[in-house]
Design an enzyme around this catalytic site. Sequence first.
Site, PDB file in Angstrom:
ATOM      1  N   ASP A  86       0.808  -1.220   0.000  1.00  0.00           N
ATOM      2  CA  ASP A  86       0.000   0.000   0.000  1.00  0.00           C
ATOM      3  C   ASP A  86       0.839   1.267   0.000  1.00  0.00           C
ATOM      4  O   ASP A  86       0.341   2.351  -0.289  1.00  0.00           O
ATOM      5  CB  ASP A  86      -0.853   0.049   1.278  1.00  0.00           C
ATOM      6  CG  ASP A  86      -2.099  -0.796   1.169  1.00  0.00           C
ATOM      7  OD1 ASP A  86      -2.636  -0.910   0.064  1.00  0.00           O
ATOM      8  OD2 ASP A  86      -2.515  -1.348   2.202  1.00  0.00           O
TER       9      ASP A  86
HETATM   10  C1  BGC Z   1       0.165   1.099   6.385  1.00  0.00           C
HETATM   11  C2  BGC Z   1      -0.159  -0.072   5.544  1.00  0.00           C
HETATM   12  C3  BGC Z   1      -1.633  -0.174   5.421  1.00  0.00           C
HETATM   13  C4  BGC Z   1      -2.248   1.097   4.944  1.00  0.00           C
HETATM   14  C5  BGC Z   1      -3.738   0.957   4.935  1.00  0.00           C
HETATM   15  C6  BGC Z   1      -0.479   2.317   5.832  1.00  0.00           C
HETATM   16  O1  BGC Z   1      -0.225   3.399   6.646  1.00  0.00           O
HETATM   17  O2  BGC Z   1       1.549   1.248   6.469  1.00  0.00           O
HETATM   18  O3  BGC Z   1       0.383  -1.248   6.115  1.00  0.00           O
HETATM   19  O4  BGC Z   1      -1.948  -1.188   4.509  1.00  0.00           O
HETATM   20  O5  BGC Z   1      -1.862   2.153   5.755  1.00  0.00           O
HETATM   21  O6  BGC Z   1      -4.450   2.084   5.137  1.00  0.00           O
HETATM   22  C1  NOJ Z   2      -1.813  -3.951   5.334  1.00  0.00           C
HETATM   23  C2  NOJ Z   2      -2.962  -3.988   4.390  1.00  0.00           C
HETATM   24  O1  NOJ Z   2      -4.120  -4.422   5.065  1.00  0.00           O
HETATM   25  C3  NOJ Z   2      -2.670  -4.902   3.230  1.00  0.00           C
HETATM   26  O2  NOJ Z   2      -3.730  -4.886   2.316  1.00  0.00           O
HETATM   27  C4  NOJ Z   2      -1.395  -4.518   2.574  1.00  0.00           C
HETATM   28  O3  NOJ Z   2      -1.128  -5.448   1.546  1.00  0.00           O
HETATM   29  C5  NOJ Z   2      -0.240  -4.466   3.551  1.00  0.00           C
HETATM   30  N1  NOJ Z   2      -0.600  -3.603   4.644  1.00  0.00           N
HETATM   31  C6  NOJ Z   2       1.046  -3.993   2.916  1.00  0.00           C
HETATM   32  O4  NOJ Z   2       1.039  -2.647   2.630  1.00  0.00           O
END
Ligand code: BGC
Ligand code: NOJ
Length: 833
Positions: free
Chosen positions: A496
């Site tokens: 993400d």
């Molecule tokens: C996090 C990710 C997460 C995303 C979802 C980010 O701040 O680092 O792990 O998937 O937010 O909103």
């Molecule tokens: C948490 C999110 O829920 C997931 O969808 C994503 O793949 C990982 N973070 C990595 O960014």
Amino acid sequence: MRYGFFDDSRREYVITRPDTPLPWINYLGNKSYFGLVSNTAGGYSFYRDARLRRLTRYRYNNVPTDTGGRYIYVRDDGPPPAAGEYWSPTWQPARRPLETYSCRHGLGYTAIGSTYLGIEAQTRYFVPLGENLEVWQLIVTNHRENVARLSVFSCVEFCLWDAWDDATNFQRNFSIGEVEVDANDDSPGVIYHKSEYRERRNHFAFFACSEPLAGFDTQREDFLGPYGSWDSPAAVARGCSFNSVAHGWAPIGSHHVRLELQPGETRQIIFVLGYHENPDEEKFDPPGSQQIDKRTVRPIIDRYLDAGNVEAAFAALRAYWDELLGVFQVETPDIHTSRMVNIWNAYQCMVTFNLSRSASFFESGIGRGMGFRDSNQDLLGFVHMVPERARERILDLAATQLESGGAYHQYQPLTKRGNDAVGGGFNDDPLWLILAVGAYLKETGDWSILDEPVPYDNRPGSEQPLYDHLERSLRYTLDRLGPHGLPLIGRADWNDCLNLNTFSSTPGESFQTADTKDGTTAESVFIAGLFVLAAKELAGIARWRGSPQEADRFEVEAAKMESVVCQHGWDGDWFLRAYDDRSHKVGSRECAEGQIFVEPQGICVMAGIGLDAGLDGSQPSAKKALASVGEQLATAHGIVLLQPAYTRYYLHLGEISSYPPGYKENAGIFCHTNPWIMIAEAIVGDGDRAHDYYLRINPSAREKIGDLHRCEPYVYAQMIAGSDAPTHGEAKNSWLTGTAAWNYVAITQWILGIRPTFDGLEIAPIVPNDWPGFEATRIFRGVTYRISVDRVGRGNSVALLVDGSPIEGHLVPLPPLGQTEVMVNVALGRAGD
Ligand code: BGC
Ligand code: NOJ
């Protein structure tokens, strides 16, 4: 220091001191009504949606931590010397120095007990199957030599339903709180929370007590006293409720019960907290009044105020979990493996299925609904336990898919509609649906699901067979290829935080929703690998379904993408990660930072790319990529996401570089990715390495370093701080993470090697060379497979005896109809090697 121990025979984790490094939580509920409960009774409850139907308040980021919960106070009503002393049997919120304390987190229940001043008080919290309520059993025993005169006070603080509004809209909220109280002398006391029931809500909460009440409170400030706090409520301190009725401000529910216990005597008090809906036309009794119509809720309350019914409901809950976990049980030479597979990893998979990423100690229940990619991946870990619910989940997810094949990134559990408030265009999203459906088909053989009509964007009239949705998922990638022929990344891919089109320079702006460029340049090697994996899966589905030409077509697309990866996605020693908006490489030796990323190494090898290549580096080589992971990314605490960590913010990379080095996506040990490497190691045949990586992040194996790890030792955390972080080894974001499902898949299907396929159960363990063998029981398509693996030599070759007869290869065919048990003996390794 150890904070507890595993009691595997009861499938419990026992916490032996209340002051754990962080609240160590558990979940209550199975289907609609859920709660979080910590080892000191902190937490909250909600009906289906942690934001929109929250029953009780919880204060995130409060001091002391973990404030708001299912609170009970016991007070000594005399005689001296203990007169006036009071405490919480769950330690919080009064935090007295309890003489004994233990918390047993079990499957769907938590029991916390303690002794103080010779009074033992045991609480047990659980949600009966199929009910929208939770039961608190409190058992008080007098271990003194004298009669004990005690007061028991319960307390919950009601949330005014929408947790976001509840935490922000005070000008309104302070005026809308309403309750009703039934507190007759000799009948159980029930407090009803009915804020907004007078207008558009037809639901209310109830909080009942099995005993006649000495008093009650429903107004927080009366119960606590002016400027009071949860550790010293005025009502408890003085030993008498105020019988307050909330009009506005902060409605609570508190019962006061007086007990007189002879030496050695034990009494049980039951509290029931729940959610109820009335039909619109039966909201009020008498009609036209503003009083809740209680005719349908009262029988439910009465049923659970009865101790016999409560015990029966608890036994049913235990039986439910025994049955679910019974689908796959193993006995291995490694306790951490057996324990996680048999109990906690499977349990965590059920929790991630139910909660997605919505509500935990780290997820406020407000921000995030059900993730499209998350829920599809979660399915891989629970489909064998609740296949019919997996079917429903697949259809719900697919119904939010867009006509373009793309997906909303999230949907709301209450409405099952896509959520526009979160940015879309995460270009990997739709591909995960194919993997989820593939897993469902392999597990169940229920091919009818492919013909289910499923709408797009929940639009009536747009229904197409589920199979069509899968085709569009693939097409979505093919319609969005970049300059090298690799998939465009869009807003981000699985990672993400790799936001190659966002260029955010506004403080505080969300990378998830900020405007992004059209994005016709930045490409993802990860999506390419995922595409190859998904296209091969869909080819398998099509072939099985009797569409060989379509299958060929999907295979051709997979092969084309594979050759693009070979040409443009290989960096010499590892797979590249991406091309940025200027078509510069990301995850390459040419980069100043972020030279190697873990995700493409895992996914590309899982997709079968580079399996046959040599080691000269001219072509992608799975072995070489994995060797690079071992050399550059593996640490004692797990495999970090990238190296070297980004030491400053890069506008063109996005959120990934916003994190300090070693945390989260910026070179944290992002545990979700580790099982991909375990699977990849199993695919290339290295059982020692696969299992070694498995153990590095296995929570049970990390129990002994609890002060460093800090999160619960019974469930996976999303992240462990990487080697660049000052707190290397410290876990965060436990419970709601795709790590649960993927580790379950890695250990059960690839390391232990017991793998559902379209045609039957495949058995091909890739376990450590020093394992003498293991035993497993797997229920698959209604048949119980008893599997016994014996190592006869080194290596991974297998010879299978099925019911005593040798078979060719790894695949145990389904037995003839009517046969429900199959014995499989596996000779592992080559004798003499
Ligand atoms: C996090 C990710 C997460 C995303 C979802 C980010 O701040 O680092 O792990 O998937 O937010 O909103
Ligand atoms: C948490 C999110 O829920 C997931 O969808 C994503 O793949 C990982 N973070 C990595 O960014």
